[in-house]
Design a protein around this motif. Structure first.
Motif, PDB file in Angstrom:
ATOM      1  N   VAL A 138      21.990  -9.433 -17.005  1.00 28.70           N
ATOM      2  CA  VAL A 138      21.824 -10.170 -15.751  1.00 28.70           C
ATOM      3  C   VAL A 138      23.084 -10.005 -14.913  1.00 28.70           C
ATOM      4  N   LYS A 139      22.909  -9.561 -13.678  1.00 26.37           N
ATOM      5  CA  LYS A 139      24.044  -9.431 -12.753  1.00 26.37           C
ATOM      6  C   LYS A 139      23.842 -10.359 -11.560  1.00 26.37           C
ATOM      7  N   ILE A 140      24.896 -11.088 -11.212  1.00 29.82           N
ATOM      8  CA  ILE A 140      24.902 -12.009 -10.082  1.00 29.82           C
ATOM      9  C   ILE A 140      26.027 -11.610  -9.133  1.00 29.82           C
ATOM     10  N   VAL A 141      25.720 -11.533  -7.840  1.00 30.99           N
ATOM     11  CA  VAL A 141      26.760 -11.355  -6.828  1.00 30.99           C
ATOM     12  C   VAL A 141      26.589 -12.456  -5.782  1.00 30.99           C
ATOM     13  N   MET A 178      13.768 -16.226  -0.670  1.00 25.58           N
ATOM     14  CA  MET A 178      13.840 -15.275  -1.777  1.00 25.58           C
ATOM     15  C   MET A 178      13.071 -14.012  -1.439  1.00 25.58           C
ATOM     16  N   TYR A 179      13.739 -12.878  -1.548  1.00 23.71           N
ATOM     17  CA  TYR A 179      13.103 -11.567  -1.426  1.00 23.71           C
ATOM     18  C   TYR A 179      13.243 -10.892  -2.796  1.00 23.71           C
ATOM     19  N   TYR A 195      13.878  -6.592 -12.721  1.00 19.13           N
ATOM     20  CA  TYR A 195      13.417  -7.693 -11.875  1.00 19.13           C
ATOM     21  C   TYR A 195      14.624  -8.110 -11.044  1.00 19.13           C
ATOM     22  N   PHE A 196      14.471  -8.219  -9.747  1.00 18.00           N
ATOM     23  CA  PHE A 196      15.634  -8.442  -8.891  1.00 18.00           C
ATOM     24  C   PHE A 196      15.241  -9.238  -7.653  1.00 18.00           C
ATOM     25  N   GLY A 197      16.203  -9.946  -7.102  1.00 21.01           N
ATOM     26  CA  GLY A 197      15.940 -10.730  -5.904  1.00 21.01           C
ATOM     27  C   GLY A 197      17.206 -10.946  -5.096  1.00 21.01           C
ATOM     28  N   TYR A 198      17.025 -11.037  -3.791  1.00 20.46           N
ATOM     29  CA  TYR A 198      18.119 -11.409  -2.892  1.00 20.46           C
ATOM     30  C   TYR A 198      17.769 -12.761  -2.302  1.00 20.46           C
ATOM     31  N   LEU A 199      18.677 -13.730  -2.451  1.00 19.05           N
ATOM     32  CA  LEU A 199      18.413 -15.105  -2.076  1.00 19.05           C
ATOM     33  C   LEU A 199      19.402 -15.530  -0.995  1.00 19.05           C
ATOM     34  N   GLN A 206      25.186 -18.397   3.177  1.00 20.50           N
ATOM     35  CA  GLN A 206      25.510 -18.068   1.798  1.00 20.50           C
ATOM     36  C   GLN A 206      24.370 -17.244   1.215  1.00 20.50           C
ATOM     37  N   SER A 207      24.723 -16.353   0.295  1.00 22.20           N
ATOM     38  CA  SER A 207      23.695 -15.522  -0.327  1.00 22.20           C
ATOM     39  C   SER A 207      24.065 -15.219  -1.761  1.00 22.20           C
ATOM     40  N   ILE A 208      23.072 -14.796  -2.525  1.00 19.33           N
ATOM     41  CA  ILE A 208      23.303 -14.388  -3.899  1.00 19.33           C
ATOM     42  C   ILE A 208      22.266 -13.344  -4.270  1.00 19.33           C
ATOM     43  N   SER A 209      22.698 -12.287  -4.925  1.00 25.14           N
ATOM     44  CA  SER A 209      21.759 -11.294  -5.426  1.00 25.14           C
ATOM     45  C   SER A 209      21.650 -11.454  -6.937  1.00 25.14           C
TER      46      SER A 209
END
Length: 245
Positions: A138-141, A178-179, A195-199, A206-209
């Motif tokens: 799991v990767k979070i940015v 959420m995309y 499985y991935f999303g850009y929020l 503010q954003s988080i991938s």
């Protein structure tokens, strides 16, 4: 799937267990508006990353008996609550910008955590399902601010970084836009699920991938089920809360 993603995930686990192999892969570059950039289309740069056990009705994750989040010194620094539900703890990023669930056997390596300019936080954690020979990455940015006019560029670059040619699905959850998308594929190591999303926080910039990969451990054969693995990914992604400061 690009080899660096699987290598980074596998070596994270091996490093925790005493592996002396380093991941020397370089992060890929993308082009936005004719200029080379990384996943972030602005001038910010971050390092590219780039089991499920049913407990009754819950999607608990099987313990890794060797490594538990509450026993790992670095991972413990992120935990704000333990045993919030069977098999999961609550974690918070060090910029205090987001919280989410982490499996109780999830391990965050200090080698795969980075904060840039007190504005961008990147972390990768991994966990295992040993009985089914599966590894999860799991990767979070997290970004505490993104340029509104570059929102679509962020989404386009993120899609290319995940080798996704389809269209995003869209939802509004937890005050977030959420995309997201997912796909199954196979490489020389076996089947895997991405499985991935850009929020994006609706009320602020503010954003988080979120990027989730389920794969077979090493070259062991295993069964990667889109429904089962996507269920774990969705549980983690939908647990994300951005903290409006």
């Amino acid at each position: 799937m690009k080899k660096w993603l699987r290598i980074s995930a596998l070596c994270t686990v091996l490093l925790i267990g005493g592996c002396n192999t380093a991941n020397d892969q370089q992060e890929p570059e993308e082009e936005v508006n004719g200029e080379e950039t990384e996943e972030d289309p602005s001038t910010e740069q971050t390092p590219e990353d780039d089991d499920a056990e049913q407990e009754g009705e819950d999607e608990g994750v099987e313990n890794n008996e060797d490594f538990l989040a509450v026993e790992d010194e670095f991972t413990k620094e992120f935990l704000v609550s333990t045993d919030v539900e069977p098999g999961f703890h609550q974690m918070r990023g060090k910029l205090d910008g987001f919280e989410m669930l982490i499996p109780e056997n999830g391990i965050i390596s200090d080698l795969l955590h980075d904060i840039e300019n007190d504005a961008v936080e990147t972390l990768i954690y991994t966990f295992n399902n040993h009985s089914e020979k599966k590894l999860y990455d799991v990767k979070i940015v997290y970004r505490n601010q993104y340029p509104e006019d570059l929102k679509q560029s962020y989404l386009d670059v993120f899609k290319r970084a995940n080798n996704f040619e389809g269209e995003y699905e869209y939802a509004e959850v937890n005050d977030l836009e959420m995309y997201y998308g997912s796909f199954e594929d196979e490489d020389e190591y076996g089947p895997y699920l991405k499985y991935f999303g850009y929020l994006f926080l609706i009320e602020s910039n503010q954003s988080i991938s979120f990027s989730f990969t389920a794969m077979c451990q090493g070259k062991e054969e295993c069964n990667i089920s889109l429904t089962e693995e996507a269920g774990i990914a969705e549980k983690l992604m939908y647990s994300i809360r951005l903290i409006d400061s």
